[in-house]
Design an enzyme around this catalytic site. Sequence first.
Site, mmCIF file in Angstrom:
data_model
loop_
_atom_site.group_PDB
_atom_site.id
_atom_site.type_symbol
_atom_site.label_atom_id
_atom_site.label_comp_id
_atom_site.label_asym_id
_atom_site.label_seq_id
_atom_site.Cartn_x
_atom_site.Cartn_y
_atom_site.Cartn_z
ATOM 1 N N GLY A 198 0.950 -1.302 0.001
ATOM 2 C CA GLY A 198 -0.062 0.140 -0.042
ATOM 3 C C GLY A 198 0.982 1.145 -0.153
ATOM 4 N N ASN A 199 0.152 2.381 0.242
ATOM 5 C CA ASN A 199 0.967 3.695 0.328
ATOM 6 C C ASN A 199 0.368 4.507 1.407
ATOM 7 O OD1 ASN A 199 -1.045 5.398 -1.163
ATOM 8 N ND2 ASN A 199 -0.549 3.885 -2.686
#
Length: 411
Positions: free
Chosen positions: A211-212
């Site tokens: 993810g980020n």
Amino acid sequence: MADRPVVLLGVTGGIAAYKAAELLRGLQKAGMEVRVIMTRSATQFVGPIMFEALSGAPVRLDHVSELRNDSKITHVEDAQEADILVVAPATANTLAKMANGVADNLLTSMILAFGKTVVIAPAMNTNMWQHPATQQNVAVLRERGVFVVEPGAGELACGDYGSGRMAEPDSIVAEVKLRLQVQRKRDLRGLRVLITAGGTREPIDAVRFIGNRSSGKMGFALARAAFDRGAAVQLIEANVDMPAVPGVLQIETPTAGAMHAEVMKRLPETDILIMAAAVADYRVADGPAGGKIGKGRDEWAIGLEATTDILCDVSAHHQGQFLVGFAAEYGLEGLGRARSKMEHKQLDMIVFNDISRSDIGFDSDYNEVRILTRESEVLVDKAPKETIAEIILDNIAQAVRARQGETPLPA
Ligand SMILES: Cc1cc2nc3c(=O)[nH]c(=O)nc-3n(C[C@H](O)[C@H](O)[C@H](O)COP(=O)(O)O)c2cc1C
């Protein structure tokens, strides 16, 4: 809105209550009609007669009848007649009540009954301001759409030096003017705006993902502002932990693939596409493993494959939509890369932000951006994301109007 906007000015019980008189004068000088409501505690700091004389209208007080002379209920009718509500100074106590929906006095009842823009200017001792409870209350209010004019640093009434000093009346007047201007603007009326927000997550197995750090705050601020300006807004969001935006259709797309599918599906019914989401560039090749992969190995290499670039696909299929991308680049040298991304993906505009700075961008309430088009570059100094959203939409509305003069947007 009447020609002269009506401001409800809520004054609460802090030392800075005396500065509310200067604020009242500033609002009047800016062409606004001001009506004052004071909490019981505020009247211990300054007398209502001063505000009554300055405003030329009766001051609403907690401890008198809730019925006006015309027998209407004060907190409902006054709220309907006003365009904006400003609480200045806002005590820690009133902030806490606002964050929790408490309506135990005239001002807090009015705030709940008020469906329009609310601006607050907190003022308190540094420890009160920095206390996690106060910070959490302010964050809750901000997320609900309350505009906060941050206190500054300086000498406080208690003799300490630190943050918590009410913002200068001029800055509060400027914020109120900006908010009223936005309310008057309906420059996106009739346009269909599609916005992406948040950060996609690509599953590795049933519990892990790549993810980020994107919070979705910028995209949500854009959605809210576009709706206020009259647009029909759809918000495609990935993993955003924020309250729903009233009036906006929200579609959850956890992965890059799901977001790509929703954007392409909705593109034909879109006039303006704003891609503010951080979309994963890679996902696990061959798809995520079923169940949870156990431990027991020293090394683990995961094969990745590129996801479909949504904006490239959009630019290959678009039919005159106004396309806006975001470029999160590390350092100012990324500006050139942002410009070539705009050209390569045939975007009309790209919003550049520098993610090397910790005080703006990812997960922050603030941003500082450069709005690039083929002909121009506008630097927007560090400001709350709500303000940045308004400026981005000002630029989009202007460019779309200019283009409508040449070729109309799809009907
Ligand atoms: C001398 C004095 C100064 C105060 N100054 C502040 C202040 O600047 N900010 C604040 O949040 N509370 C301040 N307080 C505490 C508030 O007055 C108190 O929390 C009160 O209940 C607030 O009521 P209200 O929010 O209904 O106006 C002060 C109290 C005293 C006695």
